[in-house]
Motif scaffolding. Structure first.
Motif, PDB file in Angstrom:
ATOM      1  N   ILE A 166       0.833  -1.210   0.000  1.00 23.94           N
ATOM      2  CA  ILE A 166       0.000   0.000   0.000  1.00 23.94           C
ATOM      3  C   ILE A 166       0.864   1.256   0.000  1.00 23.94           C
ATOM      4  O   ILE A 166       0.554   2.226  -0.686  1.00 23.94           O
ATOM      5  N   ILE A 167       1.978   1.232   0.732  1.00 28.20           N
ATOM      6  CA  ILE A 167       2.920   2.361   0.683  1.00 28.20           C
ATOM      7  C   ILE A 167       3.409   2.542  -0.750  1.00 28.20           C
ATOM      8  O   ILE A 167       3.438   3.658  -1.281  1.00 28.20           O
ATOM      9  N   ARG A 168       3.797   1.429  -1.383  1.00 25.40           N
ATOM     10  CA  ARG A 168       4.296   1.502  -2.764  1.00 25.40           C
ATOM     11  C   ARG A 168       3.228   2.054  -3.706  1.00 25.40           C
ATOM     12  O   ARG A 168       3.517   2.871  -4.575  1.00 25.40           O
ATOM     13  N   LYS A 169       1.990   1.609  -3.531  1.00 26.32           N
ATOM     14  CA  LYS A 169       0.896   2.027  -4.416  1.00 26.32           C
ATOM     15  C   LYS A 169       0.472   3.471  -4.151  1.00 26.32           C
ATOM     16  O   LYS A 169       0.485   4.314  -5.054  1.00 26.32           O
ATOM     17  N   VAL A 170       0.094   3.743  -2.908  1.00 23.52           N
ATOM     18  CA  VAL A 170      -0.541   5.016  -2.566  1.00 23.52           C
ATOM     19  C   VAL A 170       0.463   6.155  -2.406  1.00 23.52           C
ATOM     20  O   VAL A 170       0.195   7.276  -2.834  1.00 23.52           O
ATOM     21  N   LEU A 171       1.619   5.870  -1.810  1.00 23.09           N
ATOM     22  CA  LEU A 171       2.565   6.940  -1.506  1.00 23.09           C
ATOM     23  C   LEU A 171       3.715   7.069  -2.491  1.00 23.09           C
ATOM     24  O   LEU A 171       4.349   8.107  -2.554  1.00 23.09           O
ATOM     25  N   GLN A 172       3.986   5.992  -3.244  1.00 22.50           N
ATOM     26  CA  GLN A 172       5.129   6.044  -4.152  1.00 22.50           C
ATOM     27  C   GLN A 172       4.775   5.833  -5.619  1.00 22.50           C
ATOM     28  O   GLN A 172       5.639   5.969  -6.470  1.00 22.50           O
ATOM     29  N   GLY A 173       3.530   5.487  -5.889  1.00 21.41           N
ATOM     30  CA  GLY A 173       3.086   5.349  -7.274  1.00 21.41           C
ATOM     31  C   GLY A 173       3.675   4.178  -8.034  1.00 21.41           C
ATOM     32  O   GLY A 173       3.818   4.234  -9.256  1.00 21.41           O
TER      33      GLY A 173
ATOM     34  N   ASP B 266       2.696  19.774   6.041  1.00 22.92           N
ATOM     35  CA  ASP B 266       4.040  20.134   6.493  1.00 22.92           C
ATOM     36  C   ASP B 266       4.746  18.999   7.230  1.00 22.92           C
ATOM     37  O   ASP B 266       5.925  19.093   7.535  1.00 22.92           O
ATOM     38  N   LYS B 267       4.055  17.899   7.500  1.00 28.16           N
ATOM     39  CA  LYS B 267       4.648  16.762   8.201  1.00 28.16           C
ATOM     40  C   LYS B 267       4.940  15.590   7.264  1.00 28.16           C
ATOM     41  O   LYS B 267       5.508  14.593   7.670  1.00 28.16           O
ATOM     42  N   ILE B 268       4.523  15.687   6.003  1.00 26.33           N
ATOM     43  CA  ILE B 268       4.688  14.578   5.061  1.00 26.33           C
ATOM     44  C   ILE B 268       6.158  14.448   4.659  1.00 26.33           C
ATOM     45  O   ILE B 268       6.794  15.427   4.273  1.00 26.33           O
ATOM     46  N   PRO B 269       6.726  13.229   4.730  1.00 24.75           N
ATOM     47  CA  PRO B 269       8.123  13.024   4.324  1.00 24.75           C
ATOM     48  C   PRO B 269       8.354  13.373   2.853  1.00 24.75           C
ATOM     49  O   PRO B 269       7.466  13.217   2.010  1.00 24.75           O
ATOM     50  N   LYS B 270       9.570  13.826   2.558  1.00 28.91           N
ATOM     51  CA  LYS B 270       9.914  14.263   1.208  1.00 28.91           C
ATOM     52  C   LYS B 270       9.755  13.159   0.159  1.00 28.91           C
ATOM     53  O   LYS B 270       9.367  13.434  -0.959  1.00 28.91           O
ATOM     54  N   TYR B 271      10.031  11.901   0.514  1.00 26.72           N
ATOM     55  CA  TYR B 271       9.891  10.822  -0.472  1.00 26.72           C
ATOM     56  C   TYR B 271       8.454  10.709  -0.975  1.00 26.72           C
ATOM     57  O   TYR B 271       8.220  10.333  -2.111  1.00 26.72           O
ATOM     58  N   VAL B 272       7.485  11.079  -0.131  1.00 24.02           N
ATOM     59  CA  VAL B 272       6.085  11.046  -0.539  1.00 24.02           C
ATOM     60  C   VAL B 272       5.766  12.247  -1.419  1.00 24.02           C
ATOM     61  O   VAL B 272       5.176  12.105  -2.495  1.00 24.02           O
ATOM     62  N   THR B 273       6.172  13.421  -0.987  1.00 23.27           N
ATOM     63  CA  THR B 273       5.877  14.629  -1.765  1.00 23.27           C
ATOM     64  C   THR B 273       6.561  14.568  -3.126  1.00 23.27           C
ATOM     65  O   THR B 273       5.981  14.991  -4.123  1.00 23.27           O
TER      66      THR B 273
END
Length: 175
Positions: free
Chosen positions: A118-125, A163-170
Motif C-alpha cells: 500500500i505504501i508503494r501504491k498510494v505513496l510512491q506510485g 508540512d509533516k509529510i516526508p519528502k519521499y512522498v511529496t
C-alpha cells in the motif's frame, strides 16, 4: 580487536532510505537488538500483528532505547476493520516526526507485505507488477492472492498535515 556482530531481524529490508529511513521486518528477537540499536537508531516501531502481548525483553528494549511503539492489531486482509487499521499505519508513517521507522509483523511476510504494498501504491506510485513482485520475494513465493487483491483495490481518503509529510512522498506524488 574483535568486531561486533549485527544480525538483522527476519525478512529485514529498507523500504525507503532517502531523506528518511523506513524499514520492514519480522518480529525482532533479542539477537537483533544490537543491530536495531546501533544501526537503525529508530524513533518508532509499528507492529502489525495478532500477538496481544510483547515479551518482557522486547518491552524492556523498547523502553531502554526510547522507541515509540504502536501495535496495530491485524490478523489478515479480511479483518472487518482493515481499512481503519491501514489508515492508522499510514497516519504514523506520514508524520516526519516519527522517523526512522520499522514496521514489523510476526514473520515479515504477509501483513507487512500488505502495508508495504500500500505504501508503494498510494505513496510512491509503483506499478501493480512491481508491488506483486516485491510481495512475492518477501512471502517466499507463497501466493497471497487475497492480499494482492486487497492492495490492488485499496483506496483511502485521509487528511494529513502537509508540512509533516516526508519528502519521499511529496516527491513521488508531486505534492
Amino acid at each position: 580487536m574483535q568486531h561486533k556482530t549485527y544480525i538483522p531481524p527476519l525478512n529485514f529490508s529498507p523500504v525507503v532510505s532517502t531523506d528518511v529511513s523506513l524499514y520492514r521486518s519480522g518480529y525482532p528477537m533479542p539477537l537483533n537488538y544490537s543491530f536495531i540499536k546501533d544501526r537503525l537508531n529508530l524513533k518508532t516501531i509499528i507492529y502489525v500483528g495478532d500477538k496481544e502481548d510483547l515479551t518482557d525483553e522486547y518491552s524492556e528494549f523498547l523502553k531502554a532505547e526510547g522507541i515509540e511503539f504502536y501495535h496495530v492489531f491485524m490478523d489478515s486482509c479480511r479483518d472487518k476493520n482493515i481499512n481503519s487499521q491501514i489508515n492508522t499505519v499510514l497516519e504514523i508513517i506520514l508524520d516526519i516526526d516519527n522517523y526512522p521507522i520499522l514496521i514489523h509483523s510476526n514473520k515479515g511476510k504477509h501483513r507487512v507485505g500488505i502495508i508495504v504494498g500500500i505504501i508503494r501504491k498510494v505513496l510512491q506510485g509503483w506499478s501493480t507488477a512491481g508491488i506483486y513482485q516485491e510481495y512475492s520475494i518477501f512471502s517466499g513465493g507463497l501466493k497471497g492472492d487475497a492480499d494482492l487483491e486487497f492492495i490492488t483495490m485499496f483506496e483511502t481518503h485521509m487528511s494529513v498535515r502537509k508540512d509533516k509529510i516526508p519528502k519521499y512522498v511529496t516527491d513521488s506524488l508531486n505534492i
